[in-house]
Design an enzyme around this catalytic site. Sequence first.
Site, mmCIF file in Angstrom:
data_model
loop_
_atom_site.group_PDB
_atom_site.id
_atom_site.type_symbol
_atom_site.label_atom_id
_atom_site.label_comp_id
_atom_site.label_asym_id
_atom_site.label_seq_id
_atom_site.Cartn_x
_atom_site.Cartn_y
_atom_site.Cartn_z
ATOM 1 N N ALA A 1 -20.273 18.876 3.262
ATOM 2 C CA ALA A 1 -18.826 18.574 3.250
ATOM 3 C C ALA A 1 -18.131 19.793 2.902
ATOM 4 C CB ALA A 1 -18.570 17.200 2.960
ATOM 5 N N TRP B 1 -17.768 13.418 3.649
ATOM 6 C CA TRP B 1 -17.999 13.951 4.994
ATOM 7 C C TRP B 1 -16.905 13.560 5.672
ATOM 8 C CZ3 TRP B 1 -19.567 17.757 7.116
ATOM 9 C CH2 TRP B 1 -20.114 17.821 8.656
ATOM 10 N N LYS C 1 -34.904 13.673 7.264
ATOM 11 C CA LYS C 1 -34.976 14.706 6.405
ATOM 12 C C LYS C 1 -34.389 14.438 4.844
ATOM 13 C CE LYS C 1 -30.225 15.509 6.146
ATOM 14 N NZ LYS C 1 -29.528 15.600 4.828
HETATM 15 N N1 LIG Z 1 -21.222 14.914 2.369
HETATM 16 C C1 LIG Z 1 -22.022 15.583 3.194
HETATM 17 O O1 LIG Z 1 -22.310 16.873 3.040
HETATM 18 C C2 LIG Z 1 -22.502 15.066 4.252
HETATM 19 C C3 LIG Z 1 -22.613 13.671 4.587
HETATM 20 N N2 LIG Z 1 -23.250 13.279 5.739
HETATM 21 C C4 LIG Z 1 -23.584 11.823 5.897
HETATM 22 O O2 LIG Z 1 -22.302 11.113 5.902
HETATM 23 C C5 LIG Z 1 -22.318 9.653 5.610
HETATM 24 C C6 LIG Z 1 -21.278 9.468 4.304
HETATM 25 O O3 LIG Z 1 -21.443 10.429 3.462
HETATM 26 P P1 LIG Z 1 -20.252 10.841 2.434
HETATM 27 O O4 LIG Z 1 -18.834 10.874 3.116
HETATM 28 O O5 LIG Z 1 -20.809 12.342 1.911
HETATM 29 O O6 LIG Z 1 -20.541 9.761 1.456
HETATM 30 P P2 LIG Z 1 -19.330 9.457 0.159
HETATM 31 O O7 LIG Z 1 -19.981 8.881 -0.813
HETATM 32 O O8 LIG Z 1 -18.541 10.722 -0.034
HETATM 33 O O9 LIG Z 1 -18.126 8.568 0.971
HETATM 34 C C7 LIG Z 1 -18.617 7.281 1.669
HETATM 35 C C8 LIG Z 1 -17.271 6.726 2.219
HETATM 36 O O10 LIG Z 1 -17.567 5.546 2.849
HETATM 37 C C9 LIG Z 1 -16.821 4.475 2.321
HETATM 38 N N3 LIG Z 1 -17.809 3.372 2.383
HETATM 39 C C10 LIG Z 1 -18.761 2.580 1.784
HETATM 40 N N4 LIG Z 1 -19.007 1.668 2.128
HETATM 41 C C11 LIG Z 1 -18.024 1.011 2.828
HETATM 42 C C12 LIG Z 1 -17.950 0.086 3.711
HETATM 43 N N5 LIG Z 1 -18.825 -0.998 3.340
HETATM 44 N N6 LIG Z 1 -16.613 -0.197 4.396
HETATM 45 C C13 LIG Z 1 -15.956 0.906 4.564
HETATM 46 N N7 LIG Z 1 -16.103 2.075 3.718
HETATM 47 C C14 LIG Z 1 -17.122 2.269 3.014
HETATM 48 C C15 LIG Z 1 -16.654 4.765 0.884
HETATM 49 O O11 LIG Z 1 -15.395 4.327 0.559
HETATM 50 P P3 LIG Z 1 -15.159 3.853 -1.062
HETATM 51 O O12 LIG Z 1 -14.738 5.380 -1.853
HETATM 52 O O13 LIG Z 1 -14.077 3.028 -1.001
HETATM 53 O O14 LIG Z 1 -16.440 3.291 -1.705
HETATM 54 C C16 LIG Z 1 -16.172 6.468 1.057
HETATM 55 O O15 LIG Z 1 -15.021 6.601 1.402
HETATM 56 C C17 LIG Z 1 -23.725 9.569 4.946
HETATM 57 O O16 LIG Z 1 -24.664 8.916 5.739
HETATM 58 C C18 LIG Z 1 -24.193 10.910 4.550
HETATM 59 O O17 LIG Z 1 -25.538 11.208 4.858
HETATM 60 C C19 LIG Z 1 -23.630 14.086 6.653
HETATM 61 C C20 LIG Z 1 -23.329 15.251 6.713
HETATM 62 C C21 LIG Z 1 -22.801 16.018 5.423
HETATM 63 O O1 LIG Z 2 -26.592 15.901 5.008
HETATM 64 C C1 LIG Z 2 -26.197 16.668 4.267
HETATM 65 C C2 LIG Z 2 -26.407 18.156 4.680
HETATM 66 O O2 LIG Z 2 -26.643 18.264 6.099
HETATM 67 C C3 LIG Z 2 -25.797 16.436 3.097
HETATM 68 O O3 LIG Z 2 -26.890 16.203 2.092
HETATM 69 P P1 LIG Z 2 -26.826 15.380 1.013
HETATM 70 O O4 LIG Z 2 -26.580 13.826 1.614
HETATM 71 O O5 LIG Z 2 -28.295 15.223 0.412
HETATM 72 O O6 LIG Z 2 -25.930 15.685 -0.009
#
Ligand SMILES: NC(=O)C1=CN([C@@H]2O[C@H](COP(=O)(O)OP(=O)(O)OC[C@H]3O[C@@H](n4cnc5c(N)ncnc54)[C@H](OP(=O)(O)O)[C@@H]3O)[C@@H](O)[C@H]2O)C=CC1
Ligand SMILES: O=C(CO)COP(=O)(O)O
Length: 329
Positions: free
Chosen positions: A141, A16, A192
């Site tokens: 994403a 994301w 959700k």
């Molecule tokens: N993916 C999506 O489509 C969407 C996601 N979201 C929300 O965004 C948030 C992140 O999701 P997403 O990006 O998909 O997750 P990912 O698993 O793809 O990435 C998580 C990121 O956070 C980093 N991270 C985890 N723990 C730490 C920490 N303690 N300190 C610093 N960095 C950390 C990870 O680093 P490392 O790789 O080093 O572990 C990684 O870069 C979630 O809450 C999700 O619900 C919202 C909308 C859409």
């Molecule tokens: O929040 C999201 C879409 O809006 C992404 O959903 P997931 O974390 O379940 O993949």
Amino acid sequence: MPQRFARIGVAGAGAWGTALANAAARAGREVVLWSRDGAAIAAMEASRVNRAHLPGVELASSVSLSTSLHSLSTCDAVLLVVPAQASREVAHALAAELPPGTPLVTCAKGIERGTSLFMTQVLREACPQALPAILSGPSFASDVAAGLPTAVTLAAQQVSTAEALATALGSPSFRLYHSDDVRGVEIGGAAKNVLAIAAGIVGGRGLGASAAAALIARGFAELMRFGRAYGARAETLTGLSGLGDLILTCSTTQSRNYALGVSLGKDDGFHPAGKLAEGALTASVLVAMADAKGVDMPIARAVEAVLAGRVGVEEAIGSLLTRPQKAEA
Ligand SMILES: NC(=O)C1=CN([C@@H]2O[C@H](COP(=O)(O)OP(=O)(O)OC[C@H]3O[C@@H](n4cnc5c(N)ncnc54)[C@H](OP(=O)(O)O)[C@@H]3O)[C@@H](O)[C@H]2O)C=CC1
Ligand SMILES: O=C(CO)COP(=O)(O)O
């Protein structure tokens, strides 16, 4: 507060964070994308692709990379895009870097375990000089990164802050609506994900399209009840960040939460390893907070019980189907 937001920081280079960095670049911003992982940053520097979290998507040329949170200190606003349970830690580290009044926009969907705090409450505690805001809505994403049309909500206490940020980050393919109902937006995104696990169970169990629709509608009734109890506005809960995101996440295995539910429903022992499913972490705190306010959330409760291993999927479905008949509310 700078209203132009020329320079945007993104703390967290997961799927994301990377997609949002590209979206901000598409909106004409200069972007600094931060990760704690030096090797990942080096690999992204070399390939301009985040192979670990968002393969196949080239980073925009105006996205620079950093492993130093200090590089975010010159940003006009920072998006915090790490998992909900890691948000306090990173926000706390940012507190040493951000000038007073810098908007800090959480993009995580969850509730902090242990404290039962919503995401902007965590930001207030961990980075008190920042202006907390939240970005949330139906948006995978990979869809955002591909430039597919997406609409989300950006909320801040001051609607003028939300509006200015929405203007700075938006583009024709990434529409941002603004709001001052911060609580409503954060509740929708957190709840959700739990309900999407239930929807995945229904899908994985092969219970049919009618059951899937019933699950979404009754799940939404739970989200509304919880939201009302915690001060959300109804129009937010029925908007993009509530109903909109519930429909998206309850519909496809593109969602990690739904995919987790599918594997639970199939009882195939396959749990998408290493994939973040925020709902699995939010379920217990959501149910505890519902209990604290006497909010009835049988679907969320069933998900929590299955995840905790207290009941099997069949038993959970049975208990939902045999609940006493009641008026629809
Ligand atoms: N993916 C999506 O489509 C969407 C996601 N979201 C929300 O965004 C948030 C992140 O999701 P997403 O990006 O998909 O997750 P990912 O698993 O793809 O990435 C998580 C990121 O956070 C980093 N991270 C985890 N723990 C730490 C920490 N303690 N300190 C610093 N960095 C950390 C990870 O680093 P490392 O790789 O080093 O572990 C990684 O870069 C979630 O809450 C999700 O619900 C919202 C909308 C859409
Ligand atoms: O929040 C999201 C879409 O809006 C992404 O959903 P997931 O974390 O379940 O993949």
